[in-house]
Write a protein that holds these residues in place. Structure first.
Motif, mmCIF file in Angstrom:
data_model
loop_
_atom_site.group_PDB
_atom_site.id
_atom_site.type_symbol
_atom_site.label_atom_id
_atom_site.label_comp_id
_atom_site.label_asym_id
_atom_site.label_seq_id
_atom_site.Cartn_x
_atom_site.Cartn_y
_atom_site.Cartn_z
ATOM 1 N N THR A 6 0.828 -1.200 0.000
ATOM 2 C CA THR A 6 0.000 0.000 0.000
ATOM 3 C C THR A 6 0.864 1.252 0.000
ATOM 4 N N ILE A 312 -4.188 4.043 -0.823
ATOM 5 C CA ILE A 312 -5.303 3.738 0.073
ATOM 6 C C ILE A 312 -5.890 5.017 0.673
ATOM 7 N N ILE A 325 -7.938 -4.237 1.501
ATOM 8 C CA ILE A 325 -6.666 -4.892 1.185
ATOM 9 C C ILE A 325 -6.836 -6.410 1.177
#
Length: 343
Positions: A6, A312, A325
């Motif tokens: 991420t 994100i 996720i």
């Protein structure tokens, strides 16, 4: 796709409705999220660095805290703005985090992204740039930083010092982490900077914004950049294969909440002007998992990269982000070739 992780912008501040996300909230939630991702087997957690903004600006304490609370996940940046950095102090900090993490630091650096202030790096004391965006300062700082990471002697030892034991010659900075050099990345915004990174021999981070517009779809433009980087790497005679990452906004639509937040976010590439340069912005992927698999397999740059970074919405909290996720890890990533680190 061998790895995915991420990329967080670390925003904090007002959330609307009288709610407030503080800087402390942002950092503590980032640690909790990284722990959950580590348990899932996600490969990396990376942070954007922005000064003079309500975002992460000093990543090393955060990365050290995450490293101390996790076992496998790679910790890193995407990217640190070298215009603002003391290169030797950054090298010391980076080596410290790398040693604490057991060699899990992936440090992305670059000239940095557009600022919220005018030439903010000058306020940090770095003046004299001949470039309106400070690119020359960033390159100078990076050159010295790389020498320090490589362990080159940079200061003359004082043989007369009571602490020097009569040693002479040149002294490297301490601590030194021998493997860190292979995990330095350059964030390239165009083909020229990607080729430069290949010649220097550092890994490549390519984001969803390229300061180029040649009439091509974003993924093809980025794929050309990756090809140019790898060609420059080979021509320079560097050993091994460099790593290449790309970042994308990707949201598997699984629950009603997913549809509420991102159901209308699927869009195409965008062209605009940023930092005075005509630029290409990558699109957002938001669809059912099976549709996402088809779309991502068709993305030319994702096919060439070994690492995919998912941007994100960190303001939505740990629980929401961890669920998104996990959806990607279980319903999308395996079809792209991902295995994961768990177990």
């Amino acid at each position: 796709m061998q790895r995915f992780g991420t990329l967080s912008f670390g925003h904090y501040g007002p959330l609307g409705g009288g709610r407030q996300l503080t800087a402390a909230d942002s950092m503590l939630e980032a640690i909790d999220l990284a722990q959950g991702m580590d348990d899932l087997g996600v490969d990396g957690t990376y942070f954007r660095v922005h000064h003079f903004a309500r975002q992460q600006s000093s990543p090393m304490p955060l990365l050290a805290a995450i490293a101390a609370r996790t076992e496998r996940i790679e910790v890193g940046t995407g990217v640190i703005d070298m215009r603002y950095e003391n290169p030797l102090y950054l090298a010391e900090e980076a080596a410290s985090v790398d040693l604490i993490s057991g060699g899990r630091l992936a440090l992305g650096v670059s000239r940095g992204s557009p600022e919220t202030v005018v030439r903010g790096y000058e306020t940090f004391g770095y003046t004299g740039s001949q470039d309106p965006r400070g690119a020359d300062i960033a390159r100078e700082h990076f050159d010295l930083f790389l020498k320090a990471v490589e362990g080159e002697g940079l200061a003359a030892r004082d043989g007369a010092s009571a602490f020097g034991a009569g040693a002479t010659g040149m002294q490297r900075i301490e601590p030194h982490s021998p493997g860190l050099r292979s995990r330095i990345w350059w964030g390239a915004g165009n083909r020229d900077s990607a080729e430069w990174a290949g010649r220097v021999g550092v890994n490549l981070m390519s984001s969803t914004l390229l300061t180029e517009d040649r009439g091509l779809p974003f993924d093809e433009l980025q794929a050309q950049q990756i090809d140019a980087f790898r060609a420059a790497w080979r021509e320079a005679g560097h050993a091994g294969d460099p790593r290449v990452s790309v970042s994308r906004s990707i949201f598997p639509l699984v629950t009603a909440e997913d549809h509420m937040y991102f159901g209308g976010r699927q869009d195409g590439d965008q062209i605009g002007v940023i930092d005075g340069m005509r630029s290409t912005f990558g699109k957002t992927y938001a669809a059912a998992p099976d549709v996402l698999v088809e779309q991502l397999l068709d993305d030319a740059a994702i096919r060439l990269a070994d690492t995919l970074m998912l941007t994100i919405p960190s303001q939505l909290g740990v629980e929401f982000n961890l669920r998104v996720i996990e959806s990607f890890a279980t319903l999308v990533a395996p079809s792209l070739g991902w295995v994961g680190t768990r177990g």
